[in-house]
Design a protein around this motif. Structure first.
Motif, PDB file in Angstrom:
ATOM      1  N   MET A 116       0.811  -1.219   0.000  1.00 44.98           N
ATOM      2  CA  MET A 116       0.000   0.000   0.000  1.00 44.98           C
ATOM      3  C   MET A 116       0.844   1.268   0.000  1.00 44.98           C
ATOM      4  O   MET A 116       0.558   2.206  -0.740  1.00 44.98           O
ATOM      5  CB  MET A 116      -0.892   0.030   1.246  1.00 44.98           C
ATOM      6  N   ALA A 117       1.859   1.297   0.863  1.00 46.38           N
ATOM      7  CA  ALA A 117       2.548   2.559   1.146  1.00 46.38           C
ATOM      8  C   ALA A 117       4.055   2.360   1.271  1.00 46.38           C
ATOM      9  O   ALA A 117       4.686   2.934   2.158  1.00 46.38           O
ATOM     10  CB  ALA A 117       1.980   3.173   2.422  1.00 46.38           C
ATOM     11  N   GLY A 118       4.632   1.565   0.382  1.00 45.07           N
ATOM     12  CA  GLY A 118       6.058   1.253   0.458  1.00 45.07           C
ATOM     13  C   GLY A 118       6.969   2.467   0.532  1.00 45.07           C
ATOM     14  O   GLY A 118       7.824   2.552   1.429  1.00 45.07           O
ATOM     15  N   PRO A 119       6.829   3.454  -0.374  1.00 46.31           N
ATOM     16  CA  PRO A 119       7.725   4.614  -0.314  1.00 46.31           C
ATOM     17  C   PRO A 119       7.597   5.403   0.987  1.00 46.31           C
ATOM     18  O   PRO A 119       8.599   5.889   1.526  1.00 46.31           O
ATOM     19  CB  PRO A 119       7.273   5.463  -1.519  1.00 46.31           C
ATOM     20  N   ILE A 120       6.381   5.512   1.519  1.00 49.70           N
ATOM     21  CA  ILE A 120       6.166   6.240   2.784  1.00 49.70           C
ATOM     22  C   ILE A 120       6.848   5.499   3.931  1.00 49.70           C
ATOM     23  O   ILE A 120       7.531   6.105   4.778  1.00 49.70           O
ATOM     24  CB  ILE A 120       4.655   6.405   3.054  1.00 49.70           C
ATOM     25  N   ILE A 121       6.693   4.190   3.967  1.00 51.11           N
ATOM     26  CA  ILE A 121       7.288   3.377   5.037  1.00 51.11           C
ATOM     27  C   ILE A 121       8.804   3.418   4.975  1.00 51.11           C
ATOM     28  O   ILE A 121       9.478   3.581   6.008  1.00 51.11           O
ATOM     29  CB  ILE A 121       6.767   1.926   4.945  1.00 51.11           C
ATOM     30  N   THR A 122       9.369   3.273   3.783  1.00 48.49           N
ATOM     31  CA  THR A 122      10.832   3.243   3.672  1.00 48.49           C
ATOM     32  C   THR A 122      11.452   4.600   3.999  1.00 48.49           C
ATOM     33  O   THR A 122      12.506   4.664   4.622  1.00 48.49           O
ATOM     34  CB  THR A 122      11.260   2.781   2.268  1.00 48.49           C
ATOM     35  N   ARG A 123      10.787   5.691   3.601  1.00 48.90           N
ATOM     36  CA  ARG A 123      11.303   7.024   3.947  1.00 48.90           C
ATOM     37  C   ARG A 123      11.270   7.246   5.448  1.00 48.90           C
ATOM     38  O   ARG A 123      12.237   7.754   6.039  1.00 48.90           O
ATOM     39  CB  ARG A 123      10.490   8.113   3.228  1.00 48.90           C
ATOM     40  N   LEU A 124      10.149   6.882   6.077  1.00 48.73           N
ATOM     41  CA  LEU A 124      10.021   7.096   7.515  1.00 48.73           C
ATOM     42  C   LEU A 124      11.008   6.238   8.294  1.00 48.73           C
ATOM     43  O   LEU A 124      11.627   6.709   9.264  1.00 48.73           O
ATOM     44  CB  LEU A 124       8.587   6.798   7.964  1.00 48.73           C
TER      45      LEU A 124
END
Length: 384
Positions: free
Chosen positions: A127-135
């Motif tokens: 769902m939110a891979g880029p958001i999770i990896t950045r955070l």
């Protein structure tokens, strides 16, 4: 002694995690447990492992549990309660085995807490891979994959320069219908779909394995975990399920990870990393193994895999839509209100009408998830 919280302790991964804890006395203290609604199982776990706090998603069941367990164990309830549990500063590491979309919000809360995470949920990353990896990079949180395939890739890449990565080979058992002709899938019922030849898993992931959607979700998961492009992640059907995945480097060297088929192996390594500790499980007897086979997946017979690759190439909100439509379709199949053969049709139709949004914010992800679920139910109504 490492203090761990097992979120999703009543499921298959949660129970296997507790098995690992039993087999390594003195290595771990279970600080916290959470479950969706199975308070009978949770109560037995509390009695054995004596956590400081527990959380039950269902409010009424949380109240019932608080009346039956030993005084002194703090009982939280619902999403807000789980966020409060996650804030407990005694926790050194989370085992994240909450299934499905429900894992995304608590996962982000756990990353914000700054503690390492053993991750056994793929839907949140889809769902939110880029958001999770950045955070996780910002908070310097280490996400250690627990899925056998992602753990294998992570171990193969661990001492290598990721710039030298050429291809990732995700292995798949092929599920219960590997040898079945496409036309015969029309007769596939619940009993046949849930009869996985290699793994004993939850019902939803077992259905996803039968459609190969699970492998498609893992393609997206691998992209986000290891910074790979969709074209670098290739699926191989490997019915023996001994090679859990492989990595090919630019010089032509391929490194693979092999072990017996048992989820306790990647779970233990995720919890004990960087140590490798003895396990009671038997190793591979190569003299009895016989030949290992690899073959290309049949994208015509299993269209869900192709749909996942489409989402992996386009990204944006499309992976979220893929996941949400699939969750709705699988849920209806498990209730025997949708034929197995219609699962990919539901996902494809919802993806086709979706207006993809590149670089979405978290609010866009939730809107896309809600929209896709509504549309999936409409499509299912038309099919029925």
């Amino acid at each position: 002694m490492r203090n761990i919280a097992i979120l999703g302790s009543s499921g298959s991964i949660g129970e296997n995690t507790l098995n690992v804890v039993r087999n390594l006395p003195g290595k771990f203290r279970v600080i916290a447990l959470s479950a969706n609604s199975d308070i009978d199982k949770l109560s037995r776990q509390v009695k054995e492992f004596k956590p400081a706090c527990v959380c039950v998603n269902d409010l009424s069941r949380a109240r019932a549990l608080s009346k039956t367990i030993k005084p002194g164990v703090k009982v939280f309830a619902g999403d807000e309660g789980l966020r409060e549990l996650i804030k407990d500063k005694r926790i050194d590491q989370f085992m994240f085995s909450i299934s499905g979309t429900a894992a995304l919000s608590p996962l982000l809360s756990a990353i914000e807490s700054g503690r390492d995470i053993a991750l056994a949920n793929k839907e949140a990353l889809v769902m939110a891979g880029p958001i999770i990896t950045r955070l996780s990079a910002k908070k310097k949180v280490r996400i250690i994959p627990v899925d056998s395939e992602q753990s294998a890739i992570w171990q193969c890449l661990k001492n290598e320069d990721k710039l030298t990565l050429k291809n990732i080979y995700l292995t798949a058992s092929g599920g219960p219908f590997r040898k079945l002709k496409k036309r015969d899938l029309r007769r596939a019922g619940l009993k046949e779909v849930l009869a996985h030849p290699r793994w004993k898993m939850g019902r939803k992931i077992t259905v996803d394995s039968a459609t190969l959607m699970n492998k498609g979700l893992e393609v997206l998961e691998a992209m986000f975990l290891f910074g790979a492009r969709a074209s670098q992640v290739k699926v191989l059907v490997h019915p023996e399920a001994l090679v859990h995945s492989m990595v090919e480097f630019v010089d032509g060297v391929v490194i693979g990870q092999l072990s017996v088929t048992d989820m306790r192996i990647p779970i233990q390594y995720a919890l004990t990393y960087p140590e490798r500790l003895a396990s009671p499980l038997k190793g591979i007897d190569f003299c009895k193994t016989g030949a290992l086979h690899f073959e290309k997946p049949d994208f015509t017979k299993f269209p869900c895999l192709g749909l996942a690759y489409k989402a992996a190439r386009e990204l944006g909100t499309l992976p979220c839509v893929l996941n949400a439509a699939n969750e709705v379709a699988v849920a209806e199949f498990l209730k025997e209100k949708l034929k197995f053969i219609y699962i990919p049709e539901v996902v494809e139709k919802v993806m086709r009408i979706h207006k993809n949004k590149p670089a979405p914010a978290l609010s866009d992800i939730w809107l896309a998830d809600e929209w896709a679920r509504i549309e999936a139910r409409k499509v299912i109504g038309e099919l029925n």
